[in-house]
Design a protein around this motif. Sequence first.
Motif, short mmCIF file in Angstrom:
data_model
loop_
_atom_site.label_atom_id
_atom_site.label_comp_id
_atom_site.label_asym_id
_atom_site.label_seq_id
_atom_site.Cartn_x
_atom_site.Cartn_y
_atom_site.Cartn_z
N SER A 79 0.85 -1.19 0.00
CA SER A 79 0.00 0.00 0.00
C SER A 79 0.88 1.24 0.00
CB SER A 79 -0.93 0.02 1.22
OG SER A 79 -0.18 0.04 2.43
N ALA A 80 0.37 2.28 -0.62
CA ALA A 80 1.11 3.54 -0.69
C ALA A 80 0.13 4.66 -1.01
CB ALA A 80 2.20 3.47 -1.75
N VAL A 81 0.49 5.87 -0.61
CA VAL A 81 -0.34 7.05 -0.89
C VAL A 81 0.44 7.97 -1.82
CG1 VAL A 81 -1.50 9.06 0.09
CG2 VAL A 81 -1.50 6.89 1.34
N SER A 82 -0.24 8.40 -2.89
CA SER A 82 0.40 9.34 -3.80
C SER A 82 -0.56 10.47 -4.14
CB SER A 82 0.82 8.64 -5.10
OG SER A 82 1.37 9.58 -6.02
N PRO A 83 -0.12 11.72 -4.06
CA PRO A 83 -0.95 12.83 -4.54
C PRO A 83 -1.11 12.74 -6.06
CG PRO A 83 0.80 13.60 -3.07
CD PRO A 83 1.14 12.19 -3.43
N ILE A 84 -2.35 12.84 -6.52
CA ILE A 84 -2.66 12.71 -7.94
C ILE A 84 -3.21 14.03 -8.47
CG2 ILE A 84 -4.07 11.52 -9.66
CD1 ILE A 84 -1.98 9.74 -8.42
N ASP A 85 -2.70 14.42 -9.63
CA ASP A 85 -3.14 15.63 -10.30
C ASP A 85 -3.64 15.24 -11.68
OD1 ASP A 85 -3.52 18.30 -11.03
OD2 ASP A 85 -1.49 18.49 -11.80
N ILE A 86 -4.81 15.73 -12.07
CA ILE A 86 -5.37 15.45 -13.40
C ILE A 86 -5.63 16.78 -14.10
CG2 ILE A 86 -7.27 14.42 -14.71
CD1 ILE A 86 -7.64 12.41 -12.48
N LYS A 87 -5.11 16.91 -15.30
CA LYS A 87 -5.32 18.12 -16.10
C LYS A 87 -5.99 17.75 -17.41
CE LYS A 87 -1.52 21.04 -14.37
NZ LYS A 87 -1.08 20.17 -13.28
N ALA A 88 -6.68 18.73 -18.02
CA ALA A 88 -7.38 18.51 -19.29
C ALA A 88 -7.06 19.64 -20.25
CB ALA A 88 -8.88 18.40 -19.07
N VAL A 89 -6.81 19.28 -21.50
CA VAL A 89 -6.57 20.25 -22.56
C VAL A 89 -7.49 19.91 -23.72
CG1 VAL A 89 -4.89 21.20 -24.18
CG2 VAL A 89 -4.15 20.57 -21.88
N LYS A 90 -8.22 20.92 -24.21
CA LYS A 90 -9.16 20.69 -25.32
C LYS A 90 -8.39 20.36 -26.59
CE LYS A 90 -13.55 21.02 -26.78
NZ LYS A 90 -13.41 20.23 -28.00
N GLU A 91 -8.80 19.27 -27.24
CA GLU A 91 -8.19 18.85 -28.50
C GLU A 91 -9.29 18.35 -29.43
OE1 GLU A 91 -5.11 15.97 -27.97
OE2 GLU A 91 -3.64 17.45 -27.33
N GLY A 92 -9.62 19.15 -30.44
CA GLY A 92 -10.67 18.76 -31.39
C GLY A 92 -12.00 18.60 -30.69
N ASP A 93 -12.64 17.44 -30.88
CA ASP A 93 -13.93 17.18 -30.26
C ASP A 93 -13.79 16.64 -28.84
OD1 ASP A 93 -15.28 17.97 -32.53
OD2 ASP A 93 -15.39 15.94 -33.37
N GLY A 94 -12.56 16.39 -28.40
CA GLY A 94 -12.36 15.80 -27.08
C GLY A 94 -11.39 16.58 -26.22
N TYR A 95 -10.89 15.90 -25.20
CA TYR A 95 -9.97 16.50 -24.24
C TYR A 95 -8.82 15.52 -23.98
CZ TYR A 95 -13.99 19.52 -23.31
OH TYR A 95 -15.05 20.38 -23.44
N LYS A 96 -7.61 16.06 -23.96
CA LYS A 96 -6.47 15.24 -23.57
C LYS A 96 -6.32 15.31 -22.06
CE LYS A 96 -1.48 14.65 -24.03
NZ LYS A 96 -0.22 15.17 -24.62
N LEU A 97 -6.45 14.16 -21.39
CA LEU A 97 -6.32 14.09 -19.95
C LEU A 97 -4.91 13.63 -19.59
CD1 LEU A 97 -9.69 12.35 -18.95
CD2 LEU A 97 -9.20 14.79 -19.17
N THR A 98 -4.31 14.28 -18.60
CA THR A 98 -2.98 13.90 -18.13
C THR A 98 -3.03 13.68 -16.62
OG1 THR A 98 -1.89 15.16 -19.89
CG2 THR A 98 -0.55 14.55 -17.99
#
Length: 220
Positions: free
Chosen positions: A47-66
């Motif tokens: 088990s481990a704890v990690s801070p998670i960050d999610i970003k979104a960038v608009k690309e065409g009809d969708g979004y690139k999630l990182t």
Amino acid sequence: MTDRKRSAALALASALAGTAVLLAAPAAHADVVDVAYDCKTPIGDKSAVSPIDIKAVKEGDGYKLTMSFQKGVSSSPVELGKGAMSPSAVILADGADKASVAVSGAANPEAVPANTPIKITDLSGTYTPKKSGKVTFTAGVLTIKALGTTTTCTPGNGPKPSLELDVTAAAQSGGSTEDTLPQTGPTDSALALGTLGATVLLTGAAGVLWLTRRGRQARS
């Protein structure tokens, strides 16, 4: 209008245009969320704890999630050579639209010493909304493949969303029934009748020919 007034008017127009662009941009709210992973590894549970960050960038009809990890979430009892570890994960979309978005990333760029937390590279994928509205994005299952083994890490603390975003679904273009169904109408009816008529005429001609031959045989 003097040049000074013209310049001032242009500056004001540019400022208003910039404000309009900002107002038109999709509203987003992001948080760095601590995700407690329960991992099933080849050598037992970890088990481990990690801070998670999610970003979104608009690309065409969708979004690139990182998806970014700020801490390692697992370790290996043996050293992992450069490129030996392949990570992937799922981001859960909820709200106005629901989806499971697959994200993946590059292998480890450097060797990872034994019993050292494995730093996961950024994972990216494309999300194309089917419905418009407010959607949240939450870290899902993480999968780590290394040296022919698979480690599966599941969030065990019910983490809150890392990102909330107003999304817009792409317009759906439906095909016309005229393109998929055969046409029926006067033209087709005429062709059908013409075919039927030709059959009748051929049958009649065959009958006449048969009767003619039969008559000749009777007279002979």
